[in-house]
Write a protein that holds these residues in place. Structure first.
Motif, PDB file in Angstrom:
ATOM      1  N   ARG A  96       0.948  -1.178   0.035  1.00  0.00           N
ATOM      2  CA  ARG A  96      -0.017   0.049  -0.007  1.00  0.00           C
ATOM      3  C   ARG A  96       0.854   1.307  -0.094  1.00  0.00           C
ATOM      4  O   ARG A  96       2.032   1.307   0.572  1.00  0.00           O
ATOM      5  N   THR A  97       0.353   2.308  -0.368  1.00  0.00           N
ATOM      6  CA  THR A  97       1.093   3.531  -0.418  1.00  0.00           C
ATOM      7  C   THR A  97       0.432   4.389   0.850  1.00  0.00           C
ATOM      8  O   THR A  97      -0.488   4.325   1.061  1.00  0.00           O
ATOM      9  N   VAL A  98       1.340   5.178   1.495  1.00  0.00           N
ATOM     10  CA  VAL A  98       0.852   5.751   2.711  1.00  0.00           C
ATOM     11  C   VAL A  98       1.459   7.313   2.483  1.00  0.00           C
ATOM     12  O   VAL A  98       2.574   7.689   1.482  1.00  0.00           O
ATOM     13  N   ALA A  99       1.000   8.395   2.711  1.00  0.00           N
ATOM     14  CA  ALA A  99       1.366   9.747   2.495  1.00  0.00           C
ATOM     15  C   ALA A  99       2.649  10.270   2.718  1.00  0.00           C
ATOM     16  O   ALA A  99       3.274  10.852   2.192  1.00  0.00           O
ATOM     17  N   ASP A 100       2.950   9.820   4.227  1.00  0.00           N
ATOM     18  CA  ASP A 100       3.978  10.488   4.693  1.00  0.00           C
ATOM     19  C   ASP A 100       4.566   9.272   5.807  1.00  0.00           C
ATOM     20  O   ASP A 100       4.310   8.502   6.040  1.00  0.00           O
ATOM     21  N   ARG A 101       5.785   9.853   6.341  1.00  0.00           N
ATOM     22  CA  ARG A 101       6.678   9.017   7.255  1.00  0.00           C
ATOM     23  C   ARG A 101       5.862   8.654   8.585  1.00  0.00           C
ATOM     24  O   ARG A 101       6.022   7.633   8.955  1.00  0.00           O
ATOM     25  N   THR A 112       2.710   8.627   8.936  1.00  0.00           N
ATOM     26  CA  THR A 112       1.660   7.582   8.937  1.00  0.00           C
ATOM     27  C   THR A 112       2.312   5.908   8.997  1.00  0.00           C
ATOM     28  O   THR A 112       1.646   5.056   9.634  1.00  0.00           O
ATOM     29  N   ALA A 113       3.480   6.064   8.313  1.00  0.00           N
ATOM     30  CA  ALA A 113       3.946   4.563   8.180  1.00  0.00           C
ATOM     31  C   ALA A 113       4.550   4.249   9.497  1.00  0.00           C
ATOM     32  O   ALA A 113       4.473   3.153   9.923  1.00  0.00           O
ATOM     33  N   VAL A 114       4.960   5.261  10.362  1.00  0.00           N
ATOM     34  CA  VAL A 114       5.646   4.789  11.600  1.00  0.00           C
ATOM     35  C   VAL A 114       4.433   4.091  12.432  1.00  0.00           C
ATOM     36  O   VAL A 114       4.588   3.246  13.425  1.00  0.00           O
ATOM     37  N   ASP A 115       3.135   5.032  12.309  1.00  0.00           N
ATOM     38  CA  ASP A 115       2.154   4.596  13.192  1.00  0.00           C
ATOM     39  C   ASP A 115       1.647   3.120  12.661  1.00  0.00           C
ATOM     40  O   ASP A 115       1.104   2.556  13.571  1.00  0.00           O
ATOM     41  N   HIS A 116       1.628   2.760  11.409  1.00  0.00           N
ATOM     42  CA  HIS A 116       1.245   1.605  11.232  1.00  0.00           C
ATOM     43  C   HIS A 116       2.309   0.544  11.761  1.00  0.00           C
ATOM     44  O   HIS A 116       1.867  -0.682  12.184  1.00  0.00           O
ATOM     45  N   LEU A 117       3.381   0.822  11.711  1.00  0.00           N
ATOM     46  CA  LEU A 117       4.570  -0.238  12.454  1.00  0.00           C
ATOM     47  C   LEU A 117       4.204  -0.309  13.836  1.00  0.00           C
ATOM     48  O   LEU A 117       4.408  -1.534  14.228  1.00  0.00           O
ATOM     49  N   ARG A 118       3.851   0.892  14.562  1.00  0.00           N
ATOM     50  CA  ARG A 118       3.687   0.641  15.946  1.00  0.00           C
ATOM     51  C   ARG A 118       2.449   0.147  16.168  1.00  0.00           C
ATOM     52  O   ARG A 118       2.230  -0.017  17.525  1.00  0.00           O
ATOM     53  N   ASP A 151      14.973   0.918  12.859  1.00  0.00           N
ATOM     54  CA  ASP A 151      14.066  -0.091  13.686  1.00  0.00           C
ATOM     55  C   ASP A 151      13.066   0.916  14.493  1.00  0.00           C
ATOM     56  O   ASP A 151      13.806   1.424  15.466  1.00  0.00           O
ATOM     57  N   GLU A 152      11.768   0.950  14.262  1.00  0.00           N
ATOM     58  CA  GLU A 152      11.130   1.844  14.994  1.00  0.00           C
ATOM     59  C   GLU A 152      10.607   1.239  16.323  1.00  0.00           C
ATOM     60  O   GLU A 152      10.140   1.769  17.202  1.00  0.00           O
ATOM     61  N   ALA A 153      10.761  -0.225  16.304  1.00  0.00           N
ATOM     62  CA  ALA A 153      10.528  -1.020  17.628  1.00  0.00           C
ATOM     63  C   ALA A 153      11.382  -1.901  18.114  1.00  0.00           C
ATOM     64  O   ALA A 153      11.076  -3.051  17.901  1.00  0.00           O
ATOM     65  N   PRO A 154      12.266  -1.446  18.472  1.00  0.00           N
ATOM     66  CA  PRO A 154      13.560  -2.350  18.921  1.00  0.00           C
ATOM     67  C   PRO A 154      13.151  -3.242  20.008  1.00  0.00           C
ATOM     68  O   PRO A 154      12.302  -2.723  21.030  1.00  0.00           O
TER      69      PRO A 154
END
Length: 391
Positions: free
Chosen positions: A78-83, A85-91, A140-143
């Motif tokens: 999927r595409t996301v608008a900004d970083r 949003t991407a970080v929120d998806h990972l977390r 790594d956003e969640a080490p």
């Protein structure tokens, strides 16, 4: 001497039949473990593994569609608008990687969610970056905690707690078989407390698998262990010496393989991925991950899974209590009928004395320790506990 020699072959044949009948259990364990572990782990392949491409322009759309098509079902891009949003998806574990294209491409991952999934994603986007002639930076956003660099320590903690729990089932059900069910249930709750404390000690001060949230981990370990023990103790009433095999199927073969501790369901065959949504091992592993690394996101759902398995344990114990009460009533009724028959047959004091003596020496009259039946019961309990060598 001739009598002893003629009896020996019969004794050997009986002993051989006894051994062969008990070999069925470990052989079934061998088959079950092979099918479960090899079926779940031998060839991990991604399917619908969610990843994001950061950007809203045509180039980001084309890259996402290209990866989707080339993956042939392996990735869900999927595409996301900004970083952010991407970080929120990972977390929130809504994705397992986010790629930021450009002159200095960067890949965001969350190793705490699954180290193996992060490795798969990194392999995919390393090739993408190489095709663009640029090195890939990985963030790594969640080490994970320092004591658990691969993120798989929680899985091995699950193994330790599970073995302590289901091995205790054999002891309580076998050696404690003469105890009232309510006492066995209390022993199960007490044993689960001890097992959970040991698990918390492993996770915290001994190996540092987590660096915070140890109290919550202990509570989930107790709820998980208590569910296993209550279910096992209740099943023992119905399965007897097959209880060890039964709990191994439930809490090892199907449990470890569907827990997500090594490979998440997106890397496994669909059967194990489906079990992941409601099996108790997955509830524990994902619950600990949520509690320790993802700010409690979706923690309530994982706790509900553990609570439902605990409730299932209470139900199984209740059913076992009804079954044991029914058996006791049947035995009492049979003894009452037999006593009445003896009294009708005995017409004088001498006959009554003879009848009483016959009942006293009857092999099935009781199962007190020291009697023939009691000895057989103790031997059966020893055999059942010995069959836990499968751990």
């Amino acid at each position: 001497m001739s009598t002893g020699q003629s009896a020996a072959p019969g004794s050997t044949a009986a002993a051989l039949r006894h051994v062969l009948s008990h070999l069925v259990t470990p052989l079934l364990m061998c088959v079950g473990m092979g099918l479960a572990y090899l079926g779940a782990f031998h060839a991990p392949q991604p399917h619908d593994l969610r990843v994001d491409v950061v950007g809203s322009g045509p180039s980001a759309q084309v890259l996402a569609q290209t990866l989707q098509d080339k993956g042939d079902g392996a990735l869900s891009v999927r595409t996301v608008a900004d970083r952010a949003t991407a970080v929120d998806h990972l977390r929130t574990q809504a994705s397992y990687g986010a790629y930021l294209p450009g002159k200095s491409p960067e890949l965001l991952v969350a190793a705490a969610s699954s180290d193996t999934s992060a490795t798969v994603v990194q392999k995919v986007f390393t090739e993408v970056a190489a095709g663009q002639g640029a090195p890939l930076k990985v963030t790594d956003e969640a080490p994970t905690a320092d004591g658990d660099p691969t993120g798989q320590g929680i899985f091995f903690l699950l193994v330790a707690v599970s073995i302590g729990s289901y091995a205790s089932v054999a002891v309580i059900g076998g050696a404690g078989g003469v105890l009232a069910l309510r006492i066995r249930a209390l022993l199960a709750v007490g044993a689960s407390f001890v097992v959970s404390v040991i698990g918390a000690a492993f996770a915290g001060p001994l190996f540092g698998l987590v660096d915070h949230g140890l109290g919550g981990l202990w509570a989930m370990a107790w709820l998980y262990s208590a569910g296993i023990l209550l279910i096992g103790v209740g099943l023992h009433t119905f399965l007897k010496r097959w209880t060890t095999l039964g709990v191994m199927v439930l809490f090892v073969m199907l449990n470890f393989t569907s827990s997500g501790g090594i490979f998440r369901p997106e890397l496994q065959p669909g059967f194990f991925g489906a079990l992941h949504s409601f099996w108790n091992g997955a509830g524990f592993v994902e619950g600990v991950r949520s509690h320790v690394y993802f700010g409690g996101h979706a923690l309530g759902r994982h706790l509900l899974v553990l609570a439902l398995w605990f409730a299932a344990g209470l139900v199984v114990v209740s059913l076992a209590g009804l079954a044991e009460r029914k058996r006791r009533n049947a035995v009492t009724g049979a003894e009452t009928a037999a006593t009445g028959t003896h009294r009708r047959v005995a017409t004088d004091p001498a006959d009554e004395s003879a009848a009483g003596s016959a009942a006293a020496v009857e092999p099935g009259a009781g199962e007190r320790p020291g009697t023939r039946a009691g000895t057989e019961t103790e031997a059966a309990a020893e055999e059942e506990m010995e069959e836990t060598v499968a751990v």
